[in-house]
Write a protein that holds these residues in place. Structure first.
Motif, PDB file in Angstrom:
ATOM      1  N   THR A 112       0.823  -1.212   0.000  1.00 12.46           N
ATOM      2  CA  THR A 112       0.000   0.000   0.000  1.00 12.46           C
ATOM      3  C   THR A 112       0.857   1.263   0.000  1.00 12.46           C
ATOM      4  O   THR A 112       0.436   2.283  -0.532  1.00 12.46           O
ATOM      5  CB  THR A 112      -0.968   0.028   1.206  1.00 12.46           C
ATOM      6  OG1 THR A 112      -0.216  -0.126   2.415  1.00 12.46           O
ATOM      7  CG2 THR A 112      -2.020  -1.058   1.090  1.00 12.46           C
ATOM      8  N   SER A 113       2.053   1.187   0.548  1.00  9.80           N
ATOM      9  CA  SER A 113       2.950   2.345   0.488  1.00  9.80           C
ATOM     10  C   SER A 113       3.432   2.585  -0.936  1.00  9.80           C
ATOM     11  O   SER A 113       3.559   3.728  -1.367  1.00  9.80           O
ATOM     12  CB  SER A 113       4.138   2.149   1.429  1.00  9.80           C
ATOM     13  OG  SER A 113       3.699   2.207   2.767  1.00  9.80           O
ATOM     14  N   LYS A 116       0.586   4.276  -2.735  1.00 15.24           N
ATOM     15  CA  LYS A 116       0.028   5.367  -1.937  1.00 15.24           C
ATOM     16  C   LYS A 116      -0.645   6.440  -2.793  1.00 15.24           C
ATOM     17  O   LYS A 116      -1.701   6.945  -2.446  1.00 15.24           O
ATOM     18  CB  LYS A 116       1.135   6.002  -1.090  1.00 15.24           C
ATOM     19  CG  LYS A 116       0.648   7.094  -0.184  1.00 15.24           C
ATOM     20  CD  LYS A 116       1.786   7.671   0.648  1.00 15.24           C
ATOM     21  CE  LYS A 116       1.281   8.798   1.514  1.00 15.24           C
ATOM     22  NZ  LYS A 116       2.333   9.389   2.324  1.00 15.24           N
ATOM     23  N   LEU A 119      -4.216   5.437  -3.786  1.00 13.71           N
ATOM     24  CA  LEU A 119      -5.163   5.056  -2.738  1.00 13.71           C
ATOM     25  C   LEU A 119      -5.682   6.285  -2.012  1.00 13.71           C
ATOM     26  O   LEU A 119      -4.966   7.284  -1.896  1.00 13.71           O
ATOM     27  CB  LEU A 119      -4.461   4.157  -1.707  1.00 13.71           C
ATOM     28  CG  LEU A 119      -3.993   2.790  -2.166  1.00 13.71           C
ATOM     29  CD1 LEU A 119      -3.157   2.130  -1.076  1.00 13.71           C
ATOM     30  CD2 LEU A 119      -5.172   1.913  -2.514  1.00 13.71           C
ATOM     31  N   LYS A 121      -6.207   8.596   1.057  1.00 20.89           N
ATOM     32  CA  LYS A 121      -5.301   8.787   2.187  1.00 20.89           C
ATOM     33  C   LYS A 121      -5.777   8.034   3.426  1.00 20.89           C
ATOM     34  O   LYS A 121      -4.966   7.474   4.162  1.00 20.89           O
ATOM     35  CB  LYS A 121      -5.154  10.281   2.489  1.00 20.89           C
ATOM     36  CG  LYS A 121      -4.084  10.574   3.494  1.00 20.89           C
ATOM     37  CD  LYS A 121      -3.828  12.054   3.641  1.00 20.89           C
ATOM     38  CE  LYS A 121      -2.672  12.276   4.605  1.00 20.89           C
ATOM     39  NZ  LYS A 121      -2.297  13.658   4.723  1.00 20.89           N
ATOM     40  N   TRP A 124      -4.832   4.326   3.023  1.00 20.70           N
ATOM     41  CA  TRP A 124      -3.397   4.133   3.207  1.00 20.70           C
ATOM     42  C   TRP A 124      -3.022   4.261   4.678  1.00 20.70           C
ATOM     43  O   TRP A 124      -2.274   3.440   5.217  1.00 20.70           O
ATOM     44  CB  TRP A 124      -2.598   5.150   2.380  1.00 20.70           C
ATOM     45  CG  TRP A 124      -1.153   5.079   2.712  1.00 20.70           C
ATOM     46  CD1 TRP A 124      -0.242   4.204   2.207  1.00 20.70           C
ATOM     47  CD2 TRP A 124      -0.447   5.892   3.658  1.00 20.70           C
ATOM     48  NE1 TRP A 124       0.988   4.418   2.786  1.00 20.70           N
ATOM     49  CE2 TRP A 124       0.884   5.451   3.679  1.00 20.70           C
ATOM     50  CE3 TRP A 124      -0.819   6.943   4.493  1.00 20.70           C
ATOM     51  CZ2 TRP A 124       1.845   6.030   4.497  1.00 20.70           C
ATOM     52  CZ3 TRP A 124       0.131   7.513   5.309  1.00 20.70           C
ATOM     53  CH2 TRP A 124       1.455   7.060   5.304  1.00 20.70           C
ATOM     54  N   HIS A 128      -1.347   1.540   7.074  1.00 20.50           N
ATOM     55  CA  HIS A 128      -0.010   1.872   7.571  1.00 20.50           C
ATOM     56  C   HIS A 128       0.065   1.741   9.093  1.00 20.50           C
ATOM     57  O   HIS A 128       1.140   1.471   9.632  1.00 20.50           O
ATOM     58  CB  HIS A 128       0.397   3.277   7.129  1.00 20.50           C
ATOM     59  CG  HIS A 128       1.861   3.420   6.918  1.00 20.50           C
ATOM     60  ND1 HIS A 128       2.532   2.811   5.873  1.00 20.50           N
ATOM     61  CD2 HIS A 128       2.804   4.076   7.630  1.00 20.50           C
ATOM     62  CE1 HIS A 128       3.812   3.101   5.946  1.00 20.50           C
ATOM     63  NE2 HIS A 128       4.015   3.865   7.020  1.00 20.50           N
TER      64      HIS A 128
END
Length: 195
Positions: A112-113, A116, A119, A121, A124, A128
């Motif tokens: 997912t990073s 990023k 996606l 926020k 993410w 995270h």
């Protein structure tokens, strides 16, 4: 037929390095998000973010090396099922399950990073936050399955890392819940007029 010890040594060393890189990435990410300063100066944000991403990427690579070496080792006979499915291992199933869960959390955070920018926020950020249970599961795996981690040195380093991450997390929560400090404004009446 003699056993080659190379996969075993690679698995052990790659596991320790992966844990150290993961720990450094979590701590650095918290330092980045709290905007901590060193010697009264804040580091450039782009540089600190790049280092955080680099540490996370290296932790992922060394985790892959750790898993491949475990599967290649012929002594304990770990198969792919043992390292990909929690509690499927016949050797210390709970200890290995911590590692399997950590692997999936690591992949979720890293993938997912990388995505990023594509996606929302909120999505993410929610994924995270899995960095915290990831660190805890990787540490539990290291302490319960690792043959080199039952030493006072590793246990001491793990305790310091846990305390540092807990302290920085507390600081981050405090910053997020505190009202913003107003910036001082210049009083135009007091401003000097050039002669």
């Amino acid at each position: 037929m003699t056993r080659s010890l190379l996969p075993w040594y690679v698995a052990r060393s790659a596991g320790l390095v992966a844990w150290a890189l993961l720990t450094a990435s979590v701590i650095w990410g918290l330092l980045f998000s709290t905007r901590a300063s060193a010697a009264g100066r804040r580091p450039k944000l782009a540089w600190t973010l790049d280092l955080h991403r680099y540490l996370g990427g290296l932790a992922t690579i060394f985790t892959g090396v750790h898993i491949a070496a475990i599967v290649a080792d012929s002594y304990l006979h770990f198969g792919w099922l043992s390292v990909l499915v929690p509690f499927a291992s016949t050797w210390r199933p709970a200890a290995i399950a911590w590692g399997v869960v950590g692997l999936y959390l690591l992949l979720a955070v890293e993938l997912t990073s990388l995505a990023k920018t594509h996606l929302p926020k909120k999505t993410w950020r929610a994924v995270h936050f899995a960095s915290f249970p990831l660190f805890l599961s990787a540490t539990a795996h290291a302490l319960t399955a690792g043959t080199d981690t039952a030493t006072w040195l590793f246990e001491g380093v793990a305790v310091v890392a846990i305390v540092a991450i807990a302290g920085l997390t507390g600081l981050r929560i405090e910053q997020a819940t505190s009202p913003p400090v107003p910036r001082p404004t210049r009083d135009p009446a007091r401003a000097r007029v050039p002669a």
